[in-house]
Design an enzyme around this catalytic site. Structure first.
Site, PDB file in Angstrom:
ATOM      1  N   ALA A  51       0.842  -1.222   0.000  1.00  0.00           N
ATOM      2  CA  ALA A  51       0.000   0.000   0.000  1.00  0.00           C
ATOM      3  C   ALA A  51       0.863   1.252   0.000  1.00  0.00           C
ATOM      4  O   ALA A  51       0.494   2.278   0.564  1.00  0.00           O
ATOM      5  CB  ALA A  51      -0.925  -0.025   1.225  1.00  0.00           C
ATOM      6  N   VAL A  81       2.850   3.235  -5.145  1.00  0.00           N
ATOM      7  CA  VAL A  81       2.298   2.596  -6.349  1.00  0.00           C
ATOM      8  C   VAL A  81       0.994   1.863  -6.014  1.00  0.00           C
ATOM      9  O   VAL A  81      -0.027   2.038  -6.691  1.00  0.00           O
ATOM     10  CB  VAL A  81       3.333   1.626  -6.982  1.00  0.00           C
ATOM     11  CG1 VAL A  81       2.719   0.864  -8.147  1.00  0.00           C
ATOM     12  CG2 VAL A  81       4.564   2.401  -7.450  1.00  0.00           C
ATOM     13  N   ARG A  91      22.455  -2.970  -7.302  1.00  0.00           N
ATOM     14  CA  ARG A  91      21.397  -3.696  -8.014  1.00  0.00           C
ATOM     15  C   ARG A  91      21.208  -5.084  -7.387  1.00  0.00           C
ATOM     16  O   ARG A  91      20.108  -5.579  -7.248  1.00  0.00           O
ATOM     17  CB  ARG A  91      21.826  -3.815  -9.483  1.00  0.00           C
ATOM     18  CG  ARG A  91      20.789  -4.389 -10.386  1.00  0.00           C
ATOM     19  CD  ARG A  91      21.195  -4.146 -11.815  1.00  0.00           C
ATOM     20  NE  ARG A  91      20.692  -2.865 -12.272  1.00  0.00           N
ATOM     21  CZ  ARG A  91      19.672  -2.723 -13.108  1.00  0.00           C
ATOM     22  NH1 ARG A  91      19.070  -3.778 -13.592  1.00  0.00           N
ATOM     23  NH2 ARG A  91      19.264  -1.555 -13.482  1.00  0.00           N
ATOM     24  N   HIS A 135      12.482  -3.235 -18.660  1.00  0.00           N
ATOM     25  CA  HIS A 135      12.069  -1.953 -18.104  1.00  0.00           C
ATOM     26  C   HIS A 135      13.332  -1.118 -17.865  1.00  0.00           C
ATOM     27  O   HIS A 135      14.384  -1.647 -17.617  1.00  0.00           O
ATOM     28  CB  HIS A 135      11.352  -2.238 -16.782  1.00  0.00           C
ATOM     29  CG  HIS A 135      10.512  -1.127 -16.295  1.00  0.00           C
ATOM     30  ND1 HIS A 135       9.858  -0.246 -17.123  1.00  0.00           N
ATOM     31  CD2 HIS A 135      10.188  -0.752 -15.032  1.00  0.00           C
ATOM     32  CE1 HIS A 135       9.180   0.606 -16.393  1.00  0.00           C
ATOM     33  NE2 HIS A 135       9.371   0.332 -15.119  1.00  0.00           N
TER      34      HIS A 135
HETATM   35  N1  LIG Z   1       6.670  -1.648 -12.933  1.00  0.00           N
HETATM   36  C1  LIG Z   1       6.609  -0.321 -12.889  1.00  0.00           C
HETATM   37  O1  LIG Z   1       6.237   0.328 -13.844  1.00  0.00           O
HETATM   38  C2  LIG Z   1       6.974   0.401 -11.610  1.00  0.00           C
HETATM   39  C3  LIG Z   1       6.823   1.790 -11.511  1.00  0.00           C
HETATM   40  C4  LIG Z   1       7.122   2.417 -10.310  1.00  0.00           C
HETATM   41  C5  LIG Z   1       7.615   1.666  -9.235  1.00  0.00           C
HETATM   42  N2  LIG Z   1       7.776   0.327  -9.373  1.00  0.00           N
HETATM   43  C6  LIG Z   1       8.253  -0.520  -8.275  1.00  0.00           C
HETATM   44  O2  LIG Z   1       7.140  -0.836  -7.415  1.00  0.00           O
HETATM   45  C7  LIG Z   1       7.632  -1.115  -6.111  1.00  0.00           C
HETATM   46  C8  LIG Z   1       6.862  -0.279  -5.089  1.00  0.00           C
HETATM   47  O3  LIG Z   1       7.145   1.093  -5.265  1.00  0.00           O
HETATM   48  P1  LIG Z   1       6.502   2.179  -4.269  1.00  0.00           P
HETATM   49  O4  LIG Z   1       6.941   3.509  -4.759  1.00  0.00           O
HETATM   50  O5  LIG Z   1       5.068   1.893  -4.072  1.00  0.00           O
HETATM   51  O6  LIG Z   1       7.295   1.815  -2.923  1.00  0.00           O
HETATM   52  P2  LIG Z   1       6.784   2.061  -1.434  1.00  0.00           P
HETATM   53  O7  LIG Z   1       7.994   1.871  -0.563  1.00  0.00           O
HETATM   54  O8  LIG Z   1       6.025   3.328  -1.352  1.00  0.00           O
HETATM   55  O9  LIG Z   1       5.751   0.864  -1.167  1.00  0.00           O
HETATM   56  C9  LIG Z   1       6.111  -0.480  -1.036  1.00  0.00           C
HETATM   57  C10 LIG Z   1       5.169  -1.075   0.008  1.00  0.00           C
HETATM   58  O10 LIG Z   1       5.366  -2.500   0.046  1.00  0.00           O
HETATM   59  C11 LIG Z   1       5.104  -2.893   1.377  1.00  0.00           C
HETATM   60  N3  LIG Z   1       5.593  -4.241   1.638  1.00  0.00           N
HETATM   61  C12 LIG Z   1       6.866  -4.657   1.847  1.00  0.00           C
HETATM   62  N4  LIG Z   1       6.879  -5.983   2.081  1.00  0.00           N
HETATM   63  C13 LIG Z   1       5.595  -6.418   2.012  1.00  0.00           C
HETATM   64  C14 LIG Z   1       4.975  -7.692   2.146  1.00  0.00           C
HETATM   65  N5  LIG Z   1       5.703  -8.783   2.405  1.00  0.00           N
HETATM   66  N6  LIG Z   1       3.630  -7.760   2.013  1.00  0.00           N
HETATM   67  C15 LIG Z   1       2.893  -6.660   1.760  1.00  0.00           C
HETATM   68  N7  LIG Z   1       3.437  -5.419   1.599  1.00  0.00           N
HETATM   69  C16 LIG Z   1       4.762  -5.305   1.742  1.00  0.00           C
HETATM   70  C17 LIG Z   1       5.805  -1.822   2.204  1.00  0.00           C
HETATM   71  O11 LIG Z   1       5.344  -1.813   3.556  1.00  0.00           O
HETATM   72  C18 LIG Z   1       5.428  -0.559   1.438  1.00  0.00           C
HETATM   73  O12 LIG Z   1       4.264   0.053   1.951  1.00  0.00           O
HETATM   74  C19 LIG Z   1       9.146  -0.823  -6.141  1.00  0.00           C
HETATM   75  O13 LIG Z   1       9.850  -2.029  -6.350  1.00  0.00           O
HETATM   76  C20 LIG Z   1       9.291   0.083  -7.345  1.00  0.00           C
HETATM   77  O14 LIG Z   1      10.587   0.054  -7.894  1.00  0.00           O
HETATM   78  C21 LIG Z   1       7.468  -0.308 -10.538  1.00  0.00           C
END
Ligand SMILES: NC(=O)c1ccc[n+]([C@@H]2O[C@H](COP(=O)([O-])OP(=O)(O)OC[C@H]3O[C@@H](n4cnc5c(N)ncnc54)[C@H](O)[C@@H]3O)[C@@H](O)[C@H]2O)c1
Length: 306
Positions: free
Chosen positions: A9, A12, A87, A174
């Protein structure tokens, strides 16, 4: 009505919940391990419903059991790369998170379609595919819808034409690994070079490749979420609505484009069963070389999987 669960939550995940509630047609469950985070965000979103006129059919939870029987599970759990983090560190940290999430999701939603968001995207999609035991049609990585959306935006900015008329194709991995295909992009069916000079096209391709990093440079402490959230939601709607739209997505390849045992961004047809078909484009030597570079970079990241 379809049940869409979003794991994570953070920026993203909560933005996907927001888009899903605005576009409607599904029940949303937002889940996070941080106590109260998903509950607080959903309560806020539900309170926006009567004001903005969107769905209020949503639940926030720390309990994976509430996601049981989902039609679609979007996995955003993980960390973004922080300064000083290699990485390899990122792959290890997110592989542990994604493994534990996939293991739990598979138990409670054995028939779900997984949409992967966690980075490094193609590697995490590969991990989810391997661990879930799901057929490849039901494990889909989101990268290409975002990247081609960015390319459409930059073409619209450069030409002054409506993004509605602009169609772009971005394949491969990506980030640095993506392959924007100018030859398979068009404005109202007219090739891009009718409107844009080679210099403009080079600039657009470079900015598309750098699209995520450009936003990180502004935000400094986080990465993009509005457009990534919209992209995941668009894919979910293509699946829920059985629309048979062609979109680029990262999927497990079995010989397509000459690639095996890798998740790689290719054009797919999305429908009720997930990936209904993989479209194989005819690529020239230059495009094939770009795809090979992309493959090499993804395999380099996959090598860090624990
Ligand atoms: N594919 C894409 O186009 C794209 C675009 C932007 C970001 N991302 C990726 O998406 C991911 C999330 O980004 P974000 O900005 O939301 O990060 P964020 O840190 O705001 O949110 C990640 C959330 O995951 C939660 N989390 C961690 N472990 C967990 C688990 N075991 N179960 C449930 N929730 C858990 C955390 O508590 C946190 O709230 C990152 O890896 C980022 O690089 C991908």
């Amino acid at each position: 009505m379809s049940k869409v669960s979003i794991i994570g939550a953070g920026f993203v995940g909560s933005t996907i919940a927001h888009w899903a509630m605005i576009t409607g047609g599904c029940r949303v469950v937002l889940m996070d391990v941080v106590e109260g985070l998903a509950q607080g965000k959903i309560l806020d979103l539900i309170q926006a419903g009567p004001i903005a006129g969107h769905s209020v059919d949503a639940v926030g939870t720390n309990d994976i059991a509430l996601t049981a029987g989902s039609d679609i599970v979007v996995i955003t759990a993980g960390v973004a790369r922080k300064p000083g983090m290699t990485r390899e560190d990122l792959v290890h940290t997110n592989a542990n998170i994604v493994s534990s999430v996939v293991e739990q999701v598979v138990k409670v939603s054995p028939d779900a379609i997984l949409i992967m968001m966690t980075n490094p995207l193609d590697t995490m999609t590969y991990l989810a595919y391997s661990l879930s035991g799901f057929p490849r049609e039901r494990v889909i990585g989101q990268a290409g819808v975002l990247d081609s959306g960015r390319m459409r935006t930059f073409i619209a900015m450069e030409t002054g034409l409506s993004p509605d008329n602009i169609y772009t194709t971005v394949l491969g991995g990506h980030g640095d690994e993506m392959v924007p295909l100018v030859r398979y992009s068009a404005i109202a069916g007219i090739p891009l070079d009718y409107f844009l000079t080679p210099e403009q096209l080079d600039r657009i391709v470079a900015r598309t490749r750098d699209g995520g990093a450009e936003i990180v440079r502004y935000l400094k402490t986080g990465s993009a979420y509005y457009a990534p959230g919209a992209a995941a939601c668009r894919m979910a709607h293509a699946i829920m609505g059985d629309t048979h739209e062609i979109m680029p997505a990262s999927v497990y390849l079995e010989g397509e484009y000459g690639l095996n045992d890798i998740c790689f961004g290719v054009p797919v047809v999305l429908g009720r069963n997930g990936v209904e078909r993989i479209i194989e484009l005819d690529l020239n030597a230059e495009e094939q070389a770009a795809m090979a570079r992309s493959e090499e970079l993804i395999r380099g990241t996959m090598a860090h999987l624990p």
